[in-house]
Scaffold this active site. Sequence first.
Site, PDB file in Angstrom:
ATOM      1  N   HIS A   1       0.870  -1.179   0.000  1.00  0.00           N
ATOM      2  CA  HIS A   1       0.000   0.000   0.000  1.00  0.00           C
ATOM      3  C   HIS A   1       0.906   1.229   0.000  1.00  0.00           C
ATOM      4  CE1 HIS A   1      -3.027  -2.815   2.136  1.00  0.00           C
ATOM      5  NE2 HIS A   1      -3.151  -2.903   0.821  1.00  0.00           N
TER       6      HIS A   1
ATOM      7  N   GLU B   1       2.206  -3.893  11.416  1.00  0.00           N
ATOM      8  CA  GLU B   1       1.528  -2.609  11.239  1.00  0.00           C
ATOM      9  C   GLU B   1       2.125  -1.540  12.148  1.00  0.00           C
ATOM     10  OE1 GLU B   1      -0.812  -1.970   9.068  1.00  0.00           O
ATOM     11  OE2 GLU B   1      -1.703  -3.916   8.518  1.00  0.00           O
TER      12      GLU B   1
END
Length: 376
Positions: free
Chosen positions: A166, A335
């Site tokens: 991403h 993350e």
Amino acid sequence: MLITAQFDSGNIEVVKAEDPAAIELKIRQDHQSDFYQWFHFKLYGELGTEHVMNITNAGGSAYPDGWQDYSAVASYDRETWFRVPTSYDGKTLTIRHTLEQESVYFAYFTPYSYERHQDLIHWAQQSSLVEHVLLGQTLDGRDLNLLVIGEPDERKQKIWVTARQHPGESMAEWFIEGMLGRLLDDEDGAVRKLLQDNVFYVVPNMNPDGSVRGHLRTNAVGVNLNREWQAPSLERSPEVFHVLNAMQETGVDLYLDIHGDENLPYNFLAGCEGVPCYNERHEKLAEKFKATLLAITPEFQTEFGYEVDQPGEANLTVASNAVAERFDCLAFTLEMPFKDNANLPDADFGWSANRSAQLGADVLSAVYAVANDLRV
């Protein structure tokens, strides 16, 4: 007064920019996609004047809850990025800043430019430990780079690390920069030992097209690469296609996929508990990996994260799940926050490029802890 985003990873549309106290902006959607959240623009304005920038379509972004307790970053020199006053009313994101110099950059998170990416690849290439492999090209014709660190040998464990599927999650490539800095430090004893029995395969940027285009989540044709791992194609997702082919050639014993999360103000790991092959061996390795990280850095925690998949219910189009199942290996999605680490806040900088890089270096200690037990 002028606002522009005509540069690498730039993203903003100017609706109205006549009054410094009432600037109206909109974030541009990813090409051929409804996703948007990443912004990066430059303001030329009046010294000593407070500029109030209202991003009017923030409420319709991919992760509107991510604007709560969020502060934008700004920089005068593109090296030091600091947090600036930001508020969100459920529809509009408002950024306030009084200019101290003639122009200033604003961004969703500290950008990692394509130029810096190329510098990173060629800096690493100088090391005798590194082989630079061109896996293929993207839909926009950019290189997809792989760094092989250590002497390949079938007896060694294969550790794969990918980042920035991403593209707006730029903290992922800062993480890689920190990890590579430690991996290539020949005076780090743990790393020297690690490379005796392991080879690292690192893709610092899986999505260079989206990165340059100023996308949040997709590649040049609006495809979310982290939903392509079951059946990637050269037409839609050559980035995943080429990386998965390379994985098939080498095998995988440990896989880390590095990301950023818009909503949660924490660093955390999402495991592969829901894949069919997941068993007690994987669970023990995962527990040891997490326990090591908890012991060495206060930046990591295990209380907050994603809901754990039930057995057999993992989404096998997602990279960490797909690789775990295909290679029967330990795999994580790591993350990091766009906001700050709520357990260790920094009012001036929030979660930052430097902290991302340090976490990248620290993760190697967790890899070291499980490396000898990765294979059955």
